[in-house]
Design a protein around this motif. Sequence first.
Motif, PDB file in Angstrom:
ATOM      1  N   ILE A   2       0.867  -1.175   0.000  1.00 25.38           N
ATOM      2  CA  ILE A   2       0.000   0.000   0.000  1.00 25.38           C
ATOM      3  C   ILE A   2       0.905   1.227   0.000  1.00 25.38           C
ATOM      4  O   ILE A   2       1.763   1.366   0.866  1.00 25.38           O
ATOM      5  CB  ILE A   2      -0.937   0.011   1.212  1.00 25.38           C
ATOM      6  CG1 ILE A   2      -1.902  -1.186   1.130  1.00 25.38           C
ATOM      7  CG2 ILE A   2      -1.729   1.316   1.250  1.00 25.38           C
ATOM      8  CD1 ILE A   2      -2.810  -1.323   2.328  1.00 25.38           C
ATOM      9  N   GLU A   3       0.737   2.063  -0.989  1.00 24.41           N
ATOM     10  CA  GLU A   3       1.566   3.243  -1.130  1.00 24.41           C
ATOM     11  C   GLU A   3       0.737   4.499  -0.993  1.00 24.41           C
ATOM     12  O   GLU A   3      -0.397   4.556  -1.472  1.00 24.41           O
ATOM     13  CB  GLU A   3       2.229   3.243  -2.513  1.00 24.41           C
ATOM     14  CG  GLU A   3       3.557   2.541  -2.527  1.00 24.41           C
ATOM     15  CD  GLU A   3       4.335   2.848  -3.791  1.00 24.41           C
ATOM     16  OE1 GLU A   3       5.519   3.153  -3.698  1.00 24.41           O
ATOM     17  OE2 GLU A   3       3.727   2.784  -4.879  1.00 24.41           O
ATOM     18  N   LYS A   4       1.308   5.503  -0.356  1.00 28.12           N
ATOM     19  CA  LYS A   4       0.610   6.783  -0.246  1.00 28.12           C
ATOM     20  C   LYS A   4       1.264   7.763  -1.215  1.00 28.12           C
ATOM     21  O   LYS A   4       2.459   8.052  -1.113  1.00 28.12           O
ATOM     22  CB  LYS A   4       0.701   7.302   1.182  1.00 28.12           C
ATOM     23  CG  LYS A   4      -0.247   8.446   1.427  1.00 28.12           C
ATOM     24  CD  LYS A   4      -0.137   8.971   2.851  1.00 28.12           C
ATOM     25  CE  LYS A   4      -1.046  10.179   3.024  1.00 28.12           C
ATOM     26  NZ  LYS A   4      -0.780  10.881   4.282  1.00 28.12           N
ATOM     27  N   ILE A   5       0.468   8.239  -2.175  1.00 25.98           N
ATOM     28  CA  ILE A   5       0.982   9.170  -3.174  1.00 25.98           C
ATOM     29  C   ILE A   5       0.021  10.346  -3.285  1.00 25.98           C
ATOM     30  O   ILE A   5      -1.164  10.160  -3.580  1.00 25.98           O
ATOM     31  CB  ILE A   5       1.127   8.478  -4.556  1.00 25.98           C
ATOM     32  CG1 ILE A   5       2.013   7.234  -4.444  1.00 25.98           C
ATOM     33  CG2 ILE A   5       1.695   9.458  -5.579  1.00 25.98           C
ATOM     34  CD1 ILE A   5       1.934   6.310  -5.647  1.00 25.98           C
ATOM     35  N   HIS A   6       0.504  11.535  -3.013  1.00 25.49           N
ATOM     36  CA  HIS A   6      -0.300  12.747  -3.097  1.00 25.49           C
ATOM     37  C   HIS A   6      -1.624  12.626  -2.347  1.00 25.49           C
ATOM     38  O   HIS A   6      -2.688  12.977  -2.859  1.00 25.49           O
ATOM     39  CB  HIS A   6      -0.582  13.114  -4.565  1.00 25.49           C
ATOM     40  CG  HIS A   6       0.664  13.366  -5.363  1.00 25.49           C
ATOM     41  ND1 HIS A   6       1.632  14.263  -4.960  1.00 25.49           N
ATOM     42  CD2 HIS A   6       1.111  12.828  -6.510  1.00 25.49           C
ATOM     43  CE1 HIS A   6       2.617  14.256  -5.846  1.00 25.49           C
ATOM     44  NE2 HIS A   6       2.332  13.393  -6.788  1.00 25.49           N
ATOM     45  N   GLY A   7      -1.567  12.086  -1.130  1.00 27.26           N
ATOM     46  CA  GLY A   7      -2.754  11.999  -0.290  1.00 27.26           C
ATOM     47  C   GLY A   7      -3.695  10.860  -0.616  1.00 27.26           C
ATOM     48  O   GLY A   7      -4.664  10.640   0.083  1.00 27.26           O
ATOM     49  N   LYS A   8      -3.417  10.135  -1.688  1.00 27.87           N
ATOM     50  CA  LYS A   8      -4.234   8.972  -2.032  1.00 27.87           C
ATOM     51  C   LYS A   8      -3.465   7.714  -1.642  1.00 27.87           C
ATOM     52  O   LYS A   8      -2.237   7.691  -1.654  1.00 27.87           O
ATOM     53  CB  LYS A   8      -4.494   8.927  -3.549  1.00 27.87           C
ATOM     54  CG  LYS A   8      -5.356  10.063  -4.028  1.00 27.87           C
ATOM     55  CD  LYS A   8      -6.821   9.723  -3.906  1.00 27.87           C
ATOM     56  CE  LYS A   8      -7.664  10.814  -4.564  1.00 27.87           C
ATOM     57  NZ  LYS A   8      -9.092  10.598  -4.316  1.00 27.87           N
ATOM     58  N   HIS A   9      -4.234   6.679  -1.327  1.00 31.31           N
ATOM     59  CA  HIS A   9      -3.620   5.403  -0.971  1.00 31.31           C
ATOM     60  C   HIS A   9      -3.838   4.422  -2.111  1.00 31.31           C
ATOM     61  O   HIS A   9      -4.952   4.266  -2.588  1.00 31.31           O
ATOM     62  CB  HIS A   9      -4.227   4.862   0.318  1.00 31.31           C
ATOM     63  CG  HIS A   9      -3.918   5.739   1.493  1.00 31.31           C
ATOM     64  ND1 HIS A   9      -2.881   5.499   2.349  1.00 31.31           N
ATOM     65  CD2 HIS A   9      -4.514   6.869   1.926  1.00 31.31           C
ATOM     66  CE1 HIS A   9      -2.849   6.446   3.274  1.00 31.31           C
ATOM     67  NE2 HIS A   9      -3.835   7.294   3.035  1.00 31.31           N
ATOM     68  N   TYR A  10      -2.765   3.793  -2.518  1.00 32.51           N
ATOM     69  CA  TYR A  10      -2.838   2.841  -3.614  1.00 32.51           C
ATOM     70  C   TYR A  10      -2.509   1.456  -3.113  1.00 32.51           C
ATOM     71  O   TYR A  10      -1.447   1.244  -2.530  1.00 32.51           O
ATOM     72  CB  TYR A  10      -1.859   3.225  -4.725  1.00 32.51           C
ATOM     73  CG  TYR A  10      -2.248   4.510  -5.410  1.00 32.51           C
ATOM     74  CD1 TYR A  10      -3.070   4.490  -6.533  1.00 32.51           C
ATOM     75  CD2 TYR A  10      -1.809   5.740  -4.926  1.00 32.51           C
ATOM     76  CE1 TYR A  10      -3.442   5.673  -7.152  1.00 32.51           C
ATOM     77  CE2 TYR A  10      -2.183   6.929  -5.539  1.00 32.51           C
ATOM     78  CZ  TYR A  10      -2.995   6.883  -6.653  1.00 32.51           C
ATOM     79  OH  TYR A  10      -3.367   8.061  -7.259  1.00 32.51           O
ATOM     80  N   LEU A  11      -3.439   0.544  -3.341  1.00 26.22           N
ATOM     81  CA  LEU A  11      -3.195  -0.861  -3.047  1.00 26.22           C
ATOM     82  C   LEU A  11      -2.725  -1.507  -4.347  1.00 26.22           C
ATOM     83  O   LEU A  11      -3.416  -1.463  -5.357  1.00 26.22           O
ATOM     84  CB  LEU A  11      -4.489  -1.529  -2.559  1.00 26.22           C
ATOM     85  CG  LEU A  11      -4.436  -3.037  -2.357  1.00 26.22           C
ATOM     86  CD1 LEU A  11      -3.435  -3.434  -1.285  1.00 26.22           C
ATOM     87  CD2 LEU A  11      -5.818  -3.564  -2.012  1.00 26.22           C
ATOM     88  N   ILE A  12      -1.517  -2.047  -4.315  1.00 31.18           N
ATOM     89  CA  ILE A  12      -0.917  -2.600  -5.531  1.00 31.18           C
ATOM     90  C   ILE A  12      -0.549  -4.057  -5.293  1.00 31.18           C
ATOM     91  O   ILE A  12       0.131  -4.378  -4.312  1.00 31.18           O
ATOM     92  CB  ILE A  12       0.344  -1.795  -5.925  1.00 31.18           C
ATOM     93  CG1 ILE A  12      -0.017  -0.322  -6.124  1.00 31.18           C
ATOM     94  CG2 ILE A  12       0.979  -2.384  -7.187  1.00 31.18           C
ATOM     95  CD1 ILE A  12       1.173   0.613  -6.051  1.00 31.18           C
ATOM     96  N   CYS A  13      -0.998  -4.922  -6.191  1.00 30.80           N
ATOM     97  CA  CYS A  13      -0.620  -6.332  -6.103  1.00 30.80           C
ATOM     98  C   CYS A  13       0.861  -6.462  -6.457  1.00 30.80           C
ATOM     99  O   CYS A  13       1.287  -6.011  -7.527  1.00 30.80           O
ATOM    100  CB  CYS A  13      -1.480  -7.175  -7.042  1.00 30.80           C
ATOM    101  SG  CYS A  13      -0.954  -8.902  -7.081  1.00 30.80           S
ATOM    102  N   ASP A  14       1.628  -7.081  -5.545  1.00 28.84           N
ATOM    103  CA  ASP A  14       3.070  -7.216  -5.779  1.00 28.84           C
ATOM    104  C   ASP A  14       3.389  -8.333  -6.762  1.00 28.84           C
ATOM    105  O   ASP A  14       4.539  -8.553  -7.108  1.00 28.84           O
ATOM    106  CB  ASP A  14       3.780  -7.468  -4.448  1.00 28.84           C
ATOM    107  CG  ASP A  14       3.763  -6.222  -3.579  1.00 28.84           C
ATOM    108  OD1 ASP A  14       4.361  -5.225  -3.989  1.00 28.84           O
ATOM    109  OD2 ASP A  14       3.136  -6.245  -2.510  1.00 28.84           O
TER     110      ASP A  14
END
Length: 59
Positions: A2-14
């Motif tokens: 889970i990455e936080k970019i510009h206030g949004k949270h992104y759930l990314i399948c590794d």
Amino acid sequence: MIEKIHGKHYLICDCCGDEFEFDSYDKAIQFKRENDWKSRKYNGEWEDICDYCMEEIGE
Ligand SMILES: [Zn+2]
């Protein structure tokens, strides 16, 4: 992951790199739980694996 970019949270399948956008960390966690994503430790790092990849891996 889970990455936080510009206030949004992104759930990314590794595994496959599928990406989902959320307003909050909690919503990302909730999505993971509801969609059978799994967390697993690989080379000392936690990975998030989507339901599709979990089926492919067969764990
Ligand atoms: Zn995946």
